[in-house]
Design a protein around this motif. Sequence first.
Motif, PDB file in Angstrom:
ATOM      1  N   SER A  16       0.821  -1.205   0.000  1.00  0.00           N
ATOM      2  CA  SER A  16       0.000   0.000   0.000  1.00  0.00           C
ATOM      3  C   SER A  16       0.858   1.260   0.000  1.00  0.00           C
ATOM      4  O   SER A  16       0.567   2.229  -0.702  1.00  0.00           O
ATOM      5  CB  SER A  16      -0.928  -0.005   1.224  1.00  0.00           C
ATOM      6  N   ALA A  17       1.939   1.234   0.780  1.00  0.00           N
ATOM      7  CA  ALA A  17       2.834   2.390   0.850  1.00  0.00           C
ATOM      8  C   ALA A  17       3.515   2.635  -0.486  1.00  0.00           C
ATOM      9  O   ALA A  17       3.722   3.788  -0.890  1.00  0.00           O
ATOM     10  CB  ALA A  17       3.877   2.180   1.946  1.00  0.00           C
ATOM     11  N   MET A  18       3.870   1.562  -1.175  1.00  0.00           N
ATOM     12  CA  MET A  18       4.497   1.709  -2.485  1.00  0.00           C
ATOM     13  C   MET A  18       3.520   2.302  -3.515  1.00  0.00           C
ATOM     14  O   MET A  18       3.899   3.150  -4.324  1.00  0.00           O
ATOM     15  CB  MET A  18       5.020   0.359  -2.978  1.00  0.00           C
ATOM     16  N   ILE A  19       2.275   1.853  -3.455  1.00  0.00           N
ATOM     17  CA  ILE A  19       1.266   2.412  -4.366  1.00  0.00           C
ATOM     18  C   ILE A  19       1.049   3.890  -4.050  1.00  0.00           C
ATOM     19  O   ILE A  19       0.948   4.724  -4.961  1.00  0.00           O
ATOM     20  CB  ILE A  19      -0.057   1.625  -4.268  1.00  0.00           C
ATOM     21  N   ASP A  20       1.003   4.223  -2.749  1.00  0.00           N
ATOM     22  CA  ASP A  20       0.852   5.623  -2.346  1.00  0.00           C
ATOM     23  C   ASP A  20       2.001   6.468  -2.900  1.00  0.00           C
ATOM     24  O   ASP A  20       1.784   7.569  -3.429  1.00  0.00           O
ATOM     25  CB  ASP A  20       0.839   5.747  -0.817  1.00  0.00           C
ATOM     26  N   ALA A  21       3.215   5.964  -2.760  1.00  0.00           N
ATOM     27  CA  ALA A  21       4.387   6.715  -3.218  1.00  0.00           C
ATOM     28  C   ALA A  21       4.364   6.893  -4.726  1.00  0.00           C
ATOM     29  O   ALA A  21       4.610   7.996  -5.246  1.00  0.00           O
ATOM     30  CB  ALA A  21       5.665   5.993  -2.787  1.00  0.00           C
ATOM     31  N   ALA A  22       4.071   5.814  -5.444  1.00  0.00           N
ATOM     32  CA  ALA A  22       4.013   5.903  -6.907  1.00  0.00           C
ATOM     33  C   ALA A  22       2.911   6.854  -7.346  1.00  0.00           C
ATOM     34  O   ALA A  22       3.067   7.611  -8.314  1.00  0.00           O
ATOM     35  CB  ALA A  22       3.798   4.519  -7.500  1.00  0.00           C
ATOM     36  N   GLU A  23       1.788   6.821  -6.640  1.00  0.00           N
ATOM     37  CA  GLU A  23       0.664   7.705  -6.970  1.00  0.00           C
ATOM     38  C   GLU A  23       1.067   9.168  -6.807  1.00  0.00           C
ATOM     39  O   GLU A  23       0.723  10.016  -7.645  1.00  0.00           O
ATOM     40  CB  GLU A  23      -0.524   7.370  -6.082  1.00  0.00           C
ATOM     41  N   ARG A  24       1.783   9.482  -5.733  1.00  0.00           N
ATOM     42  CA  ARG A  24       2.256  10.856  -5.521  1.00  0.00           C
ATOM     43  C   ARG A  24       3.179  11.291  -6.651  1.00  0.00           C
ATOM     44  O   ARG A  24       3.081  12.416  -7.159  1.00  0.00           O
ATOM     45  CB  ARG A  24       2.975  10.966  -4.181  1.00  0.00           C
ATOM     46  N   ILE A  25       4.084  10.404  -7.037  1.00  0.00           N
ATOM     47  CA  ILE A  25       5.030  10.743  -8.099  1.00  0.00           C
ATOM     48  C   ILE A  25       4.296  10.993  -9.409  1.00  0.00           C
ATOM     49  O   ILE A  25       4.573  11.969 -10.121  1.00  0.00           O
ATOM     50  CB  ILE A  25       6.078   9.629  -8.265  1.00  0.00           C
ATOM     51  N   ASN A  52       9.917  -7.838  -5.017  1.00  0.00           N
ATOM     52  CA  ASN A  52       9.332  -8.907  -4.206  1.00  0.00           C
ATOM     53  C   ASN A  52       7.826  -8.701  -4.044  1.00  0.00           C
ATOM     54  O   ASN A  52       7.070  -9.664  -3.896  1.00  0.00           O
ATOM     55  CB  ASN A  52       9.987  -8.945  -2.816  1.00  0.00           C
ATOM     56  N   VAL A  53       7.415  -7.425  -4.064  1.00  0.00           N
ATOM     57  CA  VAL A  53       6.005  -7.084  -3.872  1.00  0.00           C
ATOM     58  C   VAL A  53       5.256  -7.037  -5.200  1.00  0.00           C
ATOM     59  O   VAL A  53       4.119  -7.497  -5.306  1.00  0.00           O
ATOM     60  CB  VAL A  53       5.879  -5.734  -3.135  1.00  0.00           C
ATOM     61  N   PHE A  54       5.901  -6.482  -6.220  1.00  0.00           N
ATOM     62  CA  PHE A  54       5.302  -6.375  -7.556  1.00  0.00           C
ATOM     63  C   PHE A  54       6.162  -7.132  -8.562  1.00  0.00           C
ATOM     64  O   PHE A  54       7.392  -7.102  -8.483  1.00  0.00           O
ATOM     65  CB  PHE A  54       5.181  -4.905  -7.983  1.00  0.00           C
ATOM     66  N   ALA A  62       0.202  -0.172 -12.759  1.00  0.00           N
ATOM     67  CA  ALA A  62      -1.155  -0.659 -12.986  1.00  0.00           C
ATOM     68  C   ALA A  62      -1.992  -0.540 -11.715  1.00  0.00           C
ATOM     69  O   ALA A  62      -3.193  -0.245 -11.772  1.00  0.00           O
ATOM     70  CB  ALA A  62      -1.125  -2.104 -13.470  1.00  0.00           C
ATOM     71  N   ALA A  63      -1.389  -0.770 -10.554  1.00  0.00           N
ATOM     72  CA  ALA A  63      -2.108  -0.638  -9.291  1.00  0.00           C
ATOM     73  C   ALA A  63      -2.501   0.817  -9.044  1.00  0.00           C
ATOM     74  O   ALA A  63      -3.596   1.105  -8.541  1.00  0.00           O
ATOM     75  CB  ALA A  63      -1.247  -1.157  -8.142  1.00  0.00           C
ATOM     76  N   PRO A 123      -5.883  -4.951 -16.067  1.00  0.00           N
ATOM     77  CA  PRO A 123      -6.751  -3.794 -16.261  1.00  0.00           C
ATOM     78  C   PRO A 123      -7.723  -3.672 -15.089  1.00  0.00           C
ATOM     79  O   PRO A 123      -7.832  -4.592 -14.271  1.00  0.00           O
ATOM     80  CB  PRO A 123      -7.501  -4.157 -17.551  1.00  0.00           C
ATOM     81  N   PRO A 124      -8.406  -2.523 -14.985  1.00  0.00           N
ATOM     82  CA  PRO A 124      -9.425  -2.401 -13.932  1.00  0.00           C
ATOM     83  C   PRO A 124     -10.423  -3.541 -14.033  1.00  0.00           C
ATOM     84  O   PRO A 124     -10.746  -4.007 -15.125  1.00  0.00           O
ATOM     85  CB  PRO A 124     -10.086  -1.057 -14.247  1.00  0.00           C
ATOM     86  N   ASN A 125     -10.924  -4.011 -12.873  1.00  0.00           N
ATOM     87  CA  ASN A 125     -11.836  -5.144 -12.922  1.00  0.00           C
ATOM     88  C   ASN A 125     -13.174  -4.744 -13.527  1.00  0.00           C
ATOM     89  O   ASN A 125     -13.532  -3.565 -13.581  1.00  0.00           O
ATOM     90  CB  ASN A 125     -11.998  -5.778 -11.541  1.00  0.00           C
ATOM     91  N   GLN A 126     -13.909  -5.727 -13.998  1.00  0.00           N
ATOM     92  CA  GLN A 126     -15.134  -5.465 -14.738  1.00  0.00           C
ATOM     93  C   GLN A 126     -16.169  -4.685 -13.944  1.00  0.00           C
ATOM     94  O   GLN A 126     -16.824  -3.796 -14.494  1.00  0.00           O
ATOM     95  CB  GLN A 126     -15.724  -6.778 -15.257  1.00  0.00           C
TER      96      GLN A 126
END
Length: 214
Positions: A16-25, A52-54, A62-63, A123-126
């Motif tokens: 979750s923290a990695m997604i948060d960081a990537a989202e900010r960037i 290891n996580v992705f 994609a997340a 892709p985003p789920n249906q």
Amino acid sequence: MAEVSGTRRRSADIRSAMIDAAERIVSEEGVSAVTARRVASEVGVAVGTTYNVFENLGALIAAVNARTFAALAETMSEVEVEGRATREVLLDFADRYADFVHRNERRWLAVFETEMPADGAEPPNQPTVDRLFATLERAIRAHDRRIDDKLASQSARGLWAAVHGLLILSAAGRLGAIRLDSVRPTIEHLVQCHLAGLEELVKRRKDGDQLPMF
């Protein structure tokens, strides 16, 4: 068992923290600025932990994109349909979409312009996709009781694609290339023509003419 559970929880927290960081960037600098090393540094873990996580960097992006797409669908679901003219509903949808793009331009562009590798980038789920189009489909079905689910679905996707294309041109600063001063009057014209064409299609189908679908 508690230790295993704790390990899983820590892994979920890191993800979750990695997604948060990537989202900010992405929000601040664009998707090209996202690197495994930078994300790991912002989270405070070794760069190898990212993989290891992705499965790969594309899966991380994609997340982020899935979050953005879900936020877009949530925004579109707020459009009221009942008791309103179809044209009003469709323009409200377009206005909210344009506002979302304006407020989240880099994240939005990442969803639709980033080519993801085939492995690890889902892709985003249906259900999320269905939610995005649900408001449009309800408005189109309500416009005429003779409009069935299939026609409403095709019509909603065709109209969304047209509005999306105009917003892509606007975001890229290319409206001048096709002699458009503003995207809003063009969207109004597009909605008017779409509804007129839809009404004519329904009329001709009622009269027994065999016309192609959208």
